[in-house]
Design an enzyme around this catalytic site. Structure first.
Site, PDB file in Angstrom:
ATOM      1  N   ARG A  13       0.830  -1.203   0.000  1.00 62.65           N
ATOM      2  CA  ARG A  13       0.000   0.000   0.000  1.00 62.65           C
ATOM      3  C   ARG A  13       0.869   1.259   0.000  1.00 62.65           C
ATOM      4  NH1 ARG A  13      -0.584   4.725   2.336  1.00 62.65           N
ATOM      5  NH2 ARG A  13      -0.005   3.775   4.311  1.00 62.65           N
ATOM      6  N   ASP A  14       1.522   1.543   1.107  1.00 65.20           N
ATOM      7  CA  ASP A  14       2.323   2.783   1.179  1.00 65.20           C
ATOM      8  C   ASP A  14       3.462   2.726   0.165  1.00 65.20           C
ATOM      9  OD1 ASP A  14       2.980   5.279   2.075  1.00 65.20           O
ATOM     10  OD2 ASP A  14       3.384   4.711   4.139  1.00 65.20           O
ATOM     11  N   HIS A 206       5.478   4.700  12.590  1.00 67.55           N
ATOM     12  CA  HIS A 206       5.449   4.601  11.121  1.00 67.55           C
ATOM     13  C   HIS A 206       6.431   5.653  10.607  1.00 67.55           C
ATOM     14  CE1 HIS A 206       3.032   4.317   7.200  1.00 67.55           C
ATOM     15  NE2 HIS A 206       3.722   5.429   7.021  1.00 67.55           N
ATOM     16  N   HIS A 208       9.130   7.232   7.871  1.00 74.77           N
ATOM     17  CA  HIS A 208       9.724   7.322   6.531  1.00 74.77           C
ATOM     18  C   HIS A 208      11.182   7.744   6.737  1.00 74.77           C
ATOM     19  CE1 HIS A 208       6.106   6.962   3.811  1.00 74.77           C
ATOM     20  NE2 HIS A 208       5.534   7.035   5.002  1.00 74.77           N
ATOM     21  N   CYS A 239       4.438   9.456  -0.118  1.00 69.97           N
ATOM     22  CA  CYS A 239       3.044   9.868  -0.114  1.00 69.97           C
ATOM     23  C   CYS A 239       2.854  10.879  -1.235  1.00 69.97           C
ATOM     24  CB  CYS A 239       2.672  10.490   1.237  1.00 69.97           C
ATOM     25  SG  CYS A 239       0.963  11.055   1.267  1.00 69.97           S
ATOM     26  N   ASN A 248       9.170   4.392   3.157  1.00 63.37           N
ATOM     27  CA  ASN A 248       9.167   3.972   4.562  1.00 63.37           C
ATOM     28  C   ASN A 248      10.524   3.368   4.879  1.00 63.37           C
ATOM     29  OD1 ASN A 248       6.318   3.472   3.364  1.00 63.37           O
ATOM     30  ND2 ASN A 248       5.996   3.726   5.548  1.00 63.37           N
TER      31      ASN A 248
HETATM   32  P1  HMG Z   1     -13.355  14.385  -2.130  1.00 55.03           P
HETATM   33  O1  HMG Z   1     -13.140  14.803  -3.556  1.00 55.03           O
HETATM   34  O2  HMG Z   1     -13.379  15.457  -1.103  1.00 55.03           O
HETATM   35  O3  HMG Z   1     -14.627  13.472  -1.890  1.00 55.03           O
HETATM   36  O4  HMG Z   1     -12.227  13.345  -1.760  1.00 55.03           O
HETATM   37  P2  HMG Z   1     -16.025  13.303  -2.552  1.00 55.03           P
HETATM   38  O5  HMG Z   1     -16.838  12.587  -1.550  1.00 55.03           O
HETATM   39  O6  HMG Z   1     -16.496  14.620  -3.087  1.00 55.03           O
HETATM   40  O7  HMG Z   1     -15.757  12.313  -3.788  1.00 55.03           O
HETATM   41  C1  HMG Z   1     -15.076  12.702  -4.966  1.00 55.03           C
HETATM   42  C2  HMG Z   1     -15.059  11.534  -5.940  1.00 55.03           C
HETATM   43  O8  HMG Z   1     -14.362  10.430  -5.367  1.00 55.03           O
HETATM   44  C3  HMG Z   1     -16.465  11.003  -6.280  1.00 55.03           C
HETATM   45  O9  HMG Z   1     -16.373  10.470  -7.576  1.00 55.03           O
HETATM   46  C4  HMG Z   1     -16.631   9.852  -5.302  1.00 55.03           C
HETATM   47  O10 HMG Z   1     -17.523   8.882  -5.765  1.00 55.03           O
HETATM   48  C5  HMG Z   1     -15.232   9.286  -5.264  1.00 55.03           C
HETATM   49  P3  HMG Z   1     -16.864  11.301  -8.877  1.00 55.03           P
HETATM   50  O11 HMG Z   1     -18.297  11.651  -8.563  1.00 55.03           O
HETATM   51  O12 HMG Z   1     -15.967  12.515  -8.939  1.00 55.03           O
HETATM   52  O13 HMG Z   1     -16.675  10.355 -10.004  1.00 55.03           O
HETATM   53  N1  HMG Z   1     -14.935   8.605  -3.990  1.00 55.03           N
HETATM   54  C6  HMG Z   1     -14.425   7.378  -3.902  1.00 55.03           C
HETATM   55  N2  HMG Z   1     -14.086   6.476  -4.831  1.00 55.03           N
HETATM   56  C7  HMG Z   1     -13.602   5.306  -4.394  1.00 55.03           C
HETATM   57  N3  HMG Z   1     -13.411   5.011  -3.075  1.00 55.03           N
HETATM   58  C8  HMG Z   1     -13.736   5.898  -2.129  1.00 55.03           C
HETATM   59  C9  HMG Z   1     -14.274   7.137  -2.542  1.00 55.03           C
HETATM   60  N4  HMG Z   1     -14.686   8.232  -1.858  1.00 55.03           N
HETATM   61  C10 HMG Z   1     -15.096   9.113  -2.757  1.00 55.03           C
HETATM   62  N5  HMG Z   1     -13.543   5.602  -0.847  1.00 55.03           N
HETATM   63  C11 HMG Z   1     -11.345  11.493  -0.515  1.00 55.03           C
HETATM   64  C12 HMG Z   1     -12.140  12.791  -0.455  1.00 55.03           C
HETATM   65  C13 HMG Z   1     -11.008  11.124   0.903  1.00 55.03           C
HETATM   66  C14 HMG Z   1     -12.207  10.439  -1.183  1.00 55.03           C
HETATM   67  C15 HMG Z   1     -10.071  11.757  -1.358  1.00 55.03           C
HETATM   68  O14 HMG Z   1      -9.427  12.862  -0.848  1.00 55.03           O
HETATM   69  C16 HMG Z   1      -9.134  10.581  -1.360  1.00 55.03           C
HETATM   70  O15 HMG Z   1      -9.435   9.514  -1.869  1.00 55.03           O
HETATM   71  N6  HMG Z   1      -7.929  10.755  -0.783  1.00 55.03           N
HETATM   72  C17 HMG Z   1      -6.985   9.667  -0.705  1.00 55.03           C
HETATM   73  C18 HMG Z   1      -5.701  10.157  -0.204  1.00 55.03           C
HETATM   74  C19 HMG Z   1      -4.747   9.012  -0.051  1.00 55.03           C
HETATM   75  O16 HMG Z   1      -5.046   7.857  -0.323  1.00 55.03           O
HETATM   76  N7  HMG Z   1      -3.512   9.366   0.384  1.00 55.03           N
HETATM   77  C20 HMG Z   1      -2.499   8.407   0.591  1.00 55.03           C
HETATM   78  C21 HMG Z   1      -2.749   7.540   1.770  1.00 55.03           C
HETATM   79  S1  HMG Z   1      -2.395   8.332   3.330  1.00 55.03           S
HETATM   80  C22 HMG Z   1      -0.715   8.059   3.574  1.00 55.03           C
HETATM   81  O17 HMG Z   1      -0.051   7.576   2.707  1.00 55.03           O
HETATM   82  C23 HMG Z   1      -0.155   8.361   4.909  1.00 55.03           C
HETATM   83  C24 HMG Z   1       0.152   7.099   5.753  1.00 55.03           C
HETATM   84  O18 HMG Z   1       1.069   6.249   5.109  1.00 55.03           O
HETATM   85  C25 HMG Z   1       0.751   7.519   7.081  1.00 55.03           C
HETATM   86  C26 HMG Z   1       1.900   8.512   6.888  1.00 55.03           C
HETATM   87  O19 HMG Z   1       2.975   8.161   6.401  1.00 55.03           O
HETATM   88  O20 HMG Z   1       1.638   9.663   7.223  1.00 55.03           O
HETATM   89  C27 HMG Z   1      -1.121   6.322   6.063  1.00 55.03           C
HETATM   90 MG    MG Z   2       3.273   6.540   5.107  1.00 55.14          MG
END
Ligand code: HMG
Ligand code: MG
Length: 300
Positions: A13-14, A206, A208, A239, A248
């Site tokens: 994933r990450d 966690h 990096h 990210c 990471n």
């Molecule tokens: P948004 O645009 O504010 O939300 O995004 P929305 O509700 O208006 O939805 C927009 C579109 O996304 C719509 O589709 C929804 O249907 C779709 P459209 O009508 O435009 O065709 N949608 C989805 N599709 C699939 N699965 C879903 C989903 N939700 C809405 N669950 C949202 C808000 C949270 C969805 C968006 O910002 C997003 O997906 N962000 C993901 C960010 C991400 O994955 N970042 C990386 C992971 S975090 C990380 O790596 C950190 C970590 O490792 C720890 C660290 O190191 O810090 C964990």
């Molecule tokens: Mg991370």
């Protein structure tokens, strides 16, 4: 203090979410299956997020449907909202991960809402996860620093940790998203979080490795009493919403450290070295694991 360390392997994933080229589903599946065979108790396997935001994770349902599961292994997935949770439930995930941040600016960039809005959005996800009998983990990004706001106040980390604990999280991740933290800071943050929950069973580190501090940070967290760490084979990752952040901490480096410290993880370092070299080969890169590359060179 327990000598057993739980490592959550986050490469599928990450590690892969930030790759420029789309990694084929079959490769993701093979990666997860090989990791489980190497002994990981917990693997972060997929993300159920918007494919427009993170295209690399668009095949999460297929990945989860295809993997051969090992009994006892926890397969976790990221779920930012109820839509993601429903997909996670359909995919038979064992654990769902809600992910917020200790920085307002990063929260907006990563999940398009404020910290308060994110907690409100997580509430029904947490309730549904508990009702379905799933494990719930809460990840706190930018716990040591933010690409947009600089150093993160400890009070902000403790505040989000407390809110996530109130939602019912079984585990809380203190995440150094951009790898800027140093050991003394880790000590301070972990001690503060240890005031509100049990560090040895409910808190993970966690880290990096952007600034090369991850192993030192793990030692500081171990000294504070943390017994759960996240790492990524071959040091893959980053990210998309944290420019310049590298992967990471490499799993091979962590396992090599643990062996030296006399701590156990139940994971076969030799097998992980092979997986890291294989995966780096698939991506056409050199593995970002010092120990992994040294051990691989010794083997050949
Ligand atoms: P948004 O645009 O504010 O939300 O995004 P929305 O509700 O208006 O939805 C927009 C579109 O996304 C719509 O589709 C929804 O249907 C779709 P459209 O009508 O435009 O065709 N949608 C989805 N599709 C699939 N699965 C879903 C989903 N939700 C809405 N669950 C949202 C808000 C949270 C969805 C968006 O910002 C997003 O997906 N962000 C993901 C960010 C991400 O994955 N970042 C990386 C992971 S975090 C990380 O790596 C950190 C970590 O490792 C720890 C660290 O190191 O810090 C964990
Ligand atoms: Mg991370």
């Amino acid at each position: 203090m327990s000598d057993h360390i739980k490592i959550i392997e986050v490469a599928p994933r990450d590690g892969l979410q930030n790759e420029a080229q789309f990694v084929e589903t079959a490769i993701k599946v093979e990666l997860i299956e090989r990791l489980a065979a190497a002994g990981f108790q917990n693997i972060e396997a997929a993300s159920f997020v918007s494919p427009k935001w993170v295209p690399q994770m668009a095949d999460g349902a297929q990945v989860m449907a295809t993997i051969q599961r090992r009994p006892g292994t926890i397969y976790s997935v990221l779920t930012p909202n109820l839509r993601g949770f429903e997909d996670a439930l359909a995919a038979h995930a064992d654990e769902v991960v809600i992910f917020g941040a200790a920085s307002e600016a990063f929260s907006m960039r990563n999940i398009n809402c404020s910290i308060a809005e994110s907690i409100a959005r997580f509430e029904p996800v947490a309730a549904a996860a508990k009702a379905a009998g799933l494990r719930l983990r809460g990840s706190i990004s930018c716990a040591l620093g933010c690409p947009y706001q600089g150093e993160t106040p400890i009070a902000a980390v403790v505040d989000v940790a407390e809110r996530m604990l109130r939602l019912g999280c079984d585990e809380i991740d203190i995440a150094d998203t951009i790898g800027v933290g140093t050991a003394a800071q880790v000590t301070r943050v972990m001690h503060a979080v240890g005031e509100v929950t049990d560090l040895s069973t409910r808190v993970s580190g966690h880290f990096h490795d952007t600034y090369g501090q991850a192993i030192a940070n793990i030692i500081a967290a171990l000294d504070a009493g943390v017994r759960i760490f996240h790492s990524s084979v071959a040091g893959l990752g980053g990210c998309p919403y944290a420019k310049g952040a590298t992967g990471n901490v490499a799993t091979e480096d962590v396992l090599y450290l643990l062996r030296g410290q006399g701590l156990t993880s139940g994971i076969d370092l030799d097998a992980v070295v092979d997986i890291g070299q294989w995966m780096a080969g698939n991506l056409g890169i050199k593995a970002a694991s010092r120990a992994g590359n040294a051990l691989a060179a010794k083997k050949s």
